[in-house]
Design a protein around this motif. Structure first.
Motif, PDB file in Angstrom:
ATOM      1  N   PRO A   1      28.285  25.521  43.432  1.00  0.00           N
ATOM      2  CA  PRO A   1      27.738  26.728  44.034  1.00  0.00           C
ATOM      3  C   PRO A   1      27.896  26.709  45.533  1.00  0.00           C
ATOM      4  CG  PRO A   1      25.977  25.219  43.468  1.00  0.00           C
ATOM      5  CD  PRO A   1      27.256  24.592  42.972  1.00  0.00           C
TER       6      PRO A   1
ATOM      7  N   ASN B   1      34.026  30.416  44.767  1.00  0.00           N
ATOM      8  CA  ASN B   1      33.223  29.996  43.626  1.00  0.00           C
ATOM      9  C   ASN B   1      31.782  30.446  43.863  1.00  0.00           C
ATOM     10  OD1 ASN B   1      35.019  28.253  41.846  1.00  0.00           O
ATOM     11  ND2 ASN B   1      35.359  27.328  43.861  1.00  0.00           N
ATOM     12  N   CYS B   2      31.399  31.486  43.182  1.00  0.00           N
ATOM     13  CA  CYS B   2      30.049  31.999  43.317  1.00  0.00           C
ATOM     14  C   CYS B   2      29.785  32.913  42.130  1.00  0.00           C
ATOM     15  CB  CYS B   2      29.866  32.747  44.638  1.00  0.00           C
ATOM     16  SG  CYS B   2      30.825  34.277  44.738  1.00  0.00           S
ATOM     17  N   ARG B   3      28.639  33.528  42.120  1.00  0.00           N
ATOM     18  CA  ARG B   3      28.316  34.567  41.153  1.00  0.00           C
ATOM     19  C   ARG B   3      28.195  35.885  41.898  1.00  0.00           C
ATOM     20  NH1 ARG B   3      25.669  29.906  39.539  1.00  0.00           N
ATOM     21  NH2 ARG B   3      26.006  29.332  37.363  1.00  0.00           N
TER      22      ARG B   3
ATOM     23  N   THR C   1      22.585  27.455  37.393  1.00  0.00           N
ATOM     24  CA  THR C   1      23.679  26.776  36.703  1.00  0.00           C
ATOM     25  C   THR C   1      23.370  26.545  35.240  1.00  0.00           C
ATOM     26  OG1 THR C   1      22.747  24.648  37.339  1.00  0.00           O
ATOM     27  CG2 THR C   1      24.394  25.599  38.805  1.00  0.00           C
TER      28      THR C   1
ATOM     29  N   ASP D   1      35.496  32.591  39.799  1.00  0.00           N
ATOM     30  CA  ASP D   1      36.397  31.619  40.418  1.00  0.00           C
ATOM     31  C   ASP D   1      37.680  32.352  40.748  1.00  0.00           C
ATOM     32  OD1 ASP D   1      38.299  28.740  39.311  1.00  0.00           O
ATOM     33  OD2 ASP D   1      37.726  29.384  41.311  1.00  0.00           O
TER      34      ASP D   1
ATOM     35  N   PRO E   1      30.033  28.344  33.300  1.00  0.00           N
ATOM     36  CA  PRO E   1      30.783  29.275  34.134  1.00  0.00           C
ATOM     37  C   PRO E   1      31.874  29.950  33.347  1.00  0.00           C
ATOM     38  CG  PRO E   1      31.424  27.033  34.611  1.00  0.00           C
ATOM     39  CD  PRO E   1      30.273  26.957  33.665  1.00  0.00           C
TER      40      PRO E   1
ATOM     41  N   THR F   1      25.404  37.302  36.775  1.00  0.00           N
ATOM     42  CA  THR F   1      25.082  35.876  36.737  1.00  0.00           C
ATOM     43  C   THR F   1      26.257  35.022  36.296  1.00  0.00           C
ATOM     44  OG1 THR F   1      24.252  36.114  34.472  1.00  0.00           O
ATOM     45  CG2 THR F   1      22.657  36.349  36.269  1.00  0.00           C
ATOM     46  N   ASP F   2      27.390  35.626  35.952  1.00  0.00           N
ATOM     47  CA  ASP F   2      28.549  34.861  35.522  1.00  0.00           C
ATOM     48  C   ASP F   2      29.218  34.206  36.717  1.00  0.00           C
ATOM     49  OD1 ASP F   2      28.376  35.378  32.800  1.00  0.00           O
ATOM     50  OD2 ASP F   2      29.343  37.319  33.027  1.00  0.00           O
ATOM     51  N   GLN F   3      29.708  32.997  36.490  1.00  0.00           N
ATOM     52  CA  GLN F   3      30.398  32.263  37.551  1.00  0.00           C
ATOM     53  C   GLN F   3      31.785  32.856  37.770  1.00  0.00           C
ATOM     54  OE1 GLN F   3      28.914  29.723  39.162  1.00  0.00           O
ATOM     55  NE2 GLN F   3      30.597  29.278  40.549  1.00  0.00           N
TER      56      GLN F   3
ATOM     57  N   PRO G   1      29.130  22.574  38.219  1.00  0.00           N
ATOM     58  CA  PRO G   1      29.177  23.797  39.027  1.00  0.00           C
ATOM     59  C   PRO G   1      29.269  23.457  40.500  1.00  0.00           C
ATOM     60  CG  PRO G   1      26.939  23.379  38.247  1.00  0.00           C
ATOM     61  CD  PRO G   1      27.827  22.355  37.581  1.00  0.00           C
TER      62      PRO G   1
END
Length: 832
Positions: free
Chosen positions: A103, A546-548, A112, A216, A116, A212-214, A101
Motif C-alpha cells: 500500500p 499500487n493503491c485502491r 488488505t 496495479d 488484490p 476497495t479493489d487493489q 500488499p
C-alpha cells in the motif's frame, strides 16, 4: 436416482466460454466480427485505434483470418510439451499478483483483507518473448481449481502468438485494467447443448471494479533516444499527453502540404525553433566572472529599483528566501560602496543580479529603457544568469550556508523564468535538497541553542521553499519528489511581517492567524497542503501505481479540503494596488497548485472512464481542475500582463491539453453513465464547447507572450496552436479549412513578431530577419487559399501522403513538422 434405484452419472457442468470479441465490442456487449486488425464496428465508429484484442486473440480468431497472416517475420511456432513450465523473467513487464500488499501510505494504512485484483496498463497483448525462439509468454492467470483442466491447453494455444498481433502503437494506452472473472452461477442455461454453450457472443459474468479493489497500473512515460543514451520523462511532462491525439500528425502534415509558403521559410523557421538567443548568446564563451566584471554588468540604479520592487512583490512573496528589510539595507550599502569595489561582496552582487534576472520579464522594457543611462539589450537578463551561474559553479562551497542556499534557489528561479536548462532542473533541486539536509535544514532548528531566533526563522523559510521547488519541478517532469513529509520535521515559517524580526532578536514573535495578511501569508497557507501534495506526486509518478481507488478518492478529498480553506484575504486599503495584486496572485497560485495535484492524481483514471464506470468521478474532477486553472489564468490575464505571466506554468499546458483531449473525444456510448455525464453534456449542450475553447485560446495568447520572452524555441507554442486547430476541425468539420489556416497564421505571426522584436539585435547574425524582413503574414493572407489535400490520399498506417505542389522530398527538412520534433514527442511515448 430413478425408480429402479440405478444411479445416473453426474452431469459435467461446462464453463461459459470467453467471449471472442475485441475490447470495445466486449465493453459495449455488441456482436463483433473479429476482423483483424480492426473490426467493422470500430471501423464504422471512427475509432480504429481503440480496436484491440486480448491475449489469445489468434486462438479465438474466426476462419476468415488465415493462420499465417501474421507470421511473416516470426517463423513457425515451436510446439512445447504440456509439462514444460513457463518461467517469467524478473525484469519482464508482466505484473505479478503479490501475496504481500504494497500500500501507499496516505492518511491510514490501506485495507488488505481482500486479495488484490490484477490490473495493468499497456496494450492487451503485452508479452515477454522467450529466448531466441520468439515465443510470447502470456500473462500468468490466477490458479483456480476449475481452470486446471484447460491450463495446459491454454498455454499450448497461446504460446507463439506472432509479434504482429501486438498493438504497434506504443503510445496508445488501451486495456488499462484487466480484472479476474468469476464463474457464472449455475442455471438451466448451463445444461444446454454444447452448441448453445459455445456461442461466442455469450459474455462471462465479471465482478464490477469497486473502490476497495487493489489497482496495479503503470503511468505513461516518455523515453527519448536509444540504447544507453536515453532521457526519461514521466507522466507530468505535457509531451506524454500527445498520445491522446493520435491524429495530430496527419493533421499537421496536411497543413504543411497545403501551405507552400512553409517551403520558402524553412531556414527562418528552423532558427525560431532553436531559439534566437541560443547560438550567439547561450553558447558564446566568456571569461570567468570577477567581482569587478559582475559590478560592471549591473544596470542603472533606477532600473535596479524597479526590478527589485517587482521581485519583492511577485516573486519573494511566493518564494520566501530573503529577509526583505535586511536585503534593502544591504543594497543601499552596496550603492554607497561603489567607489571602493574591493570592499564589495561578490556574493551579494551575484544575488542582486539574480534578483534582477528573475523579475526581468515582469517589467515593461520601454519603462526600463527610460530609466537606464545606457542602452539595454534584450539578452541582459540571460547574460546576468549565465555569469552568476558560472560564478556559483566556481565557488566550490564545501559546507553550504544560508547565502549559498539563497543563491542556488535564485539561480533556479532565474533559469526557469528564461527557459534555461529546464531538463536539468530536477537534478538541480534534488542536489539542493540533499545539500540542505546535510546542513541540517530538514530538522527543526528549535532543537539547537546555537542558532539565533532570526536564523531559525530564515532556515524554516528556505527549507519550505526548497521542498516546494523540488515538488513543483517533479510534477512538471513527471518524476518523484526528493523527500516526503516523514523525511523532515522542520516546521513552516511563521506568519509574520518581516519587520517583526531582525538579526538581534532574542525571542520569536507569535505567528498571526492565517486569514491575516502578512509578508509570509502565501507560504504559511500553501505549506499546510505540502504533505498531501508530496504523497500524491510520489504515488502517481512511481513505476507502478499500487493503491485502491478509495485511496485516490481520499487524496481527492484532502486536496479539495485545502481548496476550500483558502483564506478570503481582503486588503485593508482599497487603493493599495500592490497589496491587492499580491492577494489575487496568492489565491490564484494556491488554487492552481492544488488543482495541478488533482490533475496528476485523476488523469490516468479519467482517460479510462469510458471503459470503467468506477472512474467517472476522475473524469469530472479532471475537467473541473483543468477548467479552474484556465479560468484563473484568464481572470489574471484580464487584470494585468504581470499577473498573467506570474500565473503561467506547466500546469497551464497540462490543463490546456486536458480540455482539448476531452473535446477531441467526440464519441460517447449511451450505455455508459460516465459517458452520458461527460461527453454527452460537452457535445450536446449548446455553448459548452465554445466556452471551453474560449478558455483554451485565452491561455494560448498568454503562452504566446511568454514564449516570446524565453530563450528556448517555439515548438511548444506551435504544438499547442495545432492542437486547438485539430479540436476545432473535429468539432466542426465543415470549417476545417478555416481552422487549418488559423494555425498557419499563428505560426507565421509568432515568427514575424519574434523577428521584429529583435530586428536591431546583433545576435541575429548575418542573416538578420531573413525572409521575415517582409511581412510574411500579410503575404500569406494576400495569397490564394490553401491548396486542398484529398483525405483519400493518406496512408491509413500513418505514412506521408504523396508529394503535392510546393512540397519537398521526404528526406529534406520538414518546415512544419520538424518544429514539433515528433520523434521526441510521440514515437517513444508509451505505457510501461
Amino acid at each position: 436416482m430413478d425408480v429402479q434405484g440405478n444411479a445416473q452419472p453426474e452431469r459435467v457442468r461446462k464453463r461459459r466460454r470467453r467471449t471472442m470479441a475485441c475490447t470495445q465490442c466486449r465493453t459495449r456487449k455488441l456482436r463483433c466480427d473479429r476482423e483483424y486488425p480492426t473490426c467493422s464496428r470500430c471501423l464504422k465508429s471512427r475509432t480504429p485505434n481503440k480496436c484491440t484484442y486480448e491475449d489469445g486473440f489468434l486462438w479465438q480468431q474466426p476462419t476468415t483470418v488465415p493462420t499465417n497472416a501474421f507470421a511473416s517475420d516470426r517463423g513457425s511456432a515451436v510446439p512445447m510439451p504440456r509439462d514444460t513450465p513457463v518461467d517469467t523473467p524478473r525484469d519482464s513487464g508482466i505484473p505479478m499478483v503479490s501475496n504481500r500488499p504494497e500500500p501507499f501510505p496516505i492518511s491510514e494504512p490501506f485495507p488488505t483483507s481482500e486479495p488484490p485484483r490484477l490490473a495493468r496498463a499497456g496494450g492487451p497483448m503485452h508479452h515477454e518473448y522467450h529466448g531466441l525462439t520468439g515465443h510470447a509468454l502470456a500473462p500468468p492467470y490466477r490458479s483456480r481449481p476449475h481452470d486446471r483442466e484447460r491450463k495446459d491447453c491454454f498455454l499450448e494455444t497461446v504460446l507463439g502468438v506472432p509479434k504482429a498481433a501486438v498493438n504497434q502503437e506504443p503510445y496508445l494506452n488501451t486495456g488499462l485494467l484487466q480484472r479476474p472473472k468469476r464463474p457464472a452461477p449455475a442455471t438451466e442455461h448451463d445444461m444446454q447443448t454444447p452448441s448453445q454453450v459455445d456461442d461466442p457472443h455469450i459474455d462471462e459474468e465479471e465482478d464490477p471494479l469497486s473502490p476497495t479493489d487493489q489497482l496495479d497500473l503503470s503511468p505513461r512515460m516518455m523515453m527519448r533516444g536509444r540504447e544507453t543514451k536515453t532521457r526519461f520523462s514521466g507522466s507530468g511532462i505535457f509531451a506524454s499527453l500527445v498520445a491522446q491525439f493520435p491524429d495530430i500528425k496527419p493533421f499537421a502534415d496536411e497543413i504543411r502540404l497545403s501551405t507552400p509558403i512553409f517551403t520558402q521559410l524553412q531556414s527562418d523557421l528552423r532558427r525560431v525553433k532553436r531559439g534566437l538567443l541560443k547560438h550567439m548568446v547561450l553558447n558564446r564563451p566568456f571569461p570567468d566572472p570577477t567581482t569587478a566584471s559582475l559590478i560592471n554588468m549591473l544596470p542603472s540604479p533606477g532600473v535596479v529599483d524597479e526590478l527589485v520592487g517587482l521581485y519583492i512583490t511577485y516573486i519573494e512573496s511566493t518564494h520566501r528566501i530573503l529577509h526583505v528589510p535586511s536585503f534593502l539595507r544591504e543594497l543601499d550599502q552596496f550603492w554607497a560602496m561603489l567607489d571602493s569595489p574591493a570592499s564589495i561582496s561578490a556574493a551579494f552582487t551575484v544575488q542582486v543580479l539574480l534578483v534582477l534576472a528573475c523579475a526581468w520579464n515582469l517589467a515593461d522594457f520601454a519603462s526600463l529603457q527610460s530609466k537606464s543611462a545606457g542602452e539595454l539589450k534584450c539578452q541582459c537578463a540571460v547574460e546576468w544568469t549565465l555569469h552568476a551561474g558560472q560564478w556559483i559553479e566556481n565557488l566550490h562551497t564545501k559546507r553550504p550556508e544560508i547565502t549559498s542556499m539563497r543563491l542556488s534557489i535564485l539561480l533556479i528561479l532565474a533559469r526557469n523564468a528564461h527557459g534555461m536548462k529546464r531538463s536539468q532542473a530536477w537534478l538541480t533541486t534534488s542536489t539542493l535538497v540533499k545539500q540542505a539536509m546535510m546542513a541540517g535544514y530538514h530538522r527543526d532548528p528549535s532543537r539547537y541553542t546555537r542558532i539565533s531566533a532570526f536564523n531559525k526563522e530564515m532556515r524554516r523559510r528556505i527549507w519550505t521553499t526548497i521542498v516546494e521547488l523540488d515538488l513543483q519541478i517533479a510534477l512538471d517532469r513527471g518524476m518523484p519528489p526528493s523527500v516526503q513529509s516523514f523525511d523532515y520535521d522542520t516546521a513552516p515559517g511563521l506568519n509574520i511581517y518581516d519587520d517583526e524580526i531582525h538579526e538581534d532578536s532574542t525571542e520569536v514573535p507569535g505567528s498571526r492567524p492565517l486569514n491575516e495578511i502578512t509578508d509570509s501569508s502565501f507560504q504559511s497557507v500553501l505549506s499546510r497542503s505540502l504533505p498531501v501534495r508530496l504523497q500524491a506526486c510520489s504515488l502517481m509518478h512511481s513505476p507502478r501505481i499500487n493503491c485502491r481507488y478509495e485511496d485516490i478518492q481520499r487524496l481527492d478529498g484532502e486536496l479539495n479540503r485545502h481548496l476550500s480553506r483558502i483564506p478570503a484575504w481582503v486588503a485593508a486599503d482599497p487603493s493599495d494596488i500592490i497589496t491587492q495584486n499580491k492577494i489575487i496572485l496568492w489565491k490564484g497560485l494556491i488554487e492552481t497548485k492544488l488543482c495541478q495535484s488533482l490533475l496528476s492524481v485523476h488523469t490516468p483514471f479519467a482517460i479510462e472512464a469510458l471503459q470503467e464506470t468506477l472512474f467517472a468521478p476522475s473524469a469530472r474532477t479532471r475537467m473541473d481542475a483543468a477548467t479552474r486553472i484556465l479560468s484563473t489564468q484568464r481572470r489574471l490575464h484580464d487584470i494585468s500582463r504581470t499577473l498573467s505571466l506570474c500565473m503561467l506554468g506547466e500546469w497551464t499546458i497540462q490543463a490546456y491539453i486536458s480540455i482539448c483531449q476531452v473535446l477531441h473525444t467526440t464519441e460517447f456510448d449511451a450505455s455508459q453513465p460516465s459517458s452520458i455525464s461527460s461527453a454527452f453534456i460537452l457535445h450536446n449542450i449548446p455553448g459548452i464547447p465554445e466556452s471551453l475553447l474560449s478558455l483554451v485560446e485565452t491561455a494560448l495568447i498568454a503562452l504566446e507572450e511568454r514564449s516570446l520572452l524565453v530563450t528556448k524555441g517555439a515548438k511548444d507554442y506551435y504544438f499547442l496552436s495545432t492542437i486547438v486547430g485539430l479540436v476545432k476541425a473535429r468539432l466542426w468539420p465543415a470549417q476545417a479549412t478555416m481552422y487549418k489556416q488559423q494555425v498557419v497564421e499563428r505560426v507565421l505571426s509568432f515568427a514575424q513578431i519574434l523577428f521584429s522584436r529583435h530586428m536591431n539585435c546583433d545576435h541575429l547574425g548575418d542573416k538578420g530577419m531573413g525572409n521575415f524582413k517582409d511581412n510574411q503574414v500579410a503575404a500569406f493572407m494576400a495569397a490564394p487559399t490553401m491548396v486542398p489535400v484529398m483525405q483519400a490520399e493518406f496512408d491509413p498506417n500513418g505514412m506521408h501522403p504523396p508529394l503535392q505542389s510546393g512540397g519537398m522530398p521526404s528526406g529534406d527538412f520538414d518546415p512544419f513538422l520538424d518544429i514539433f520534433d515528433w520523434e521526441d514527442l510521440t514515437s517513444m511515448t508509451f505505457p510501461c
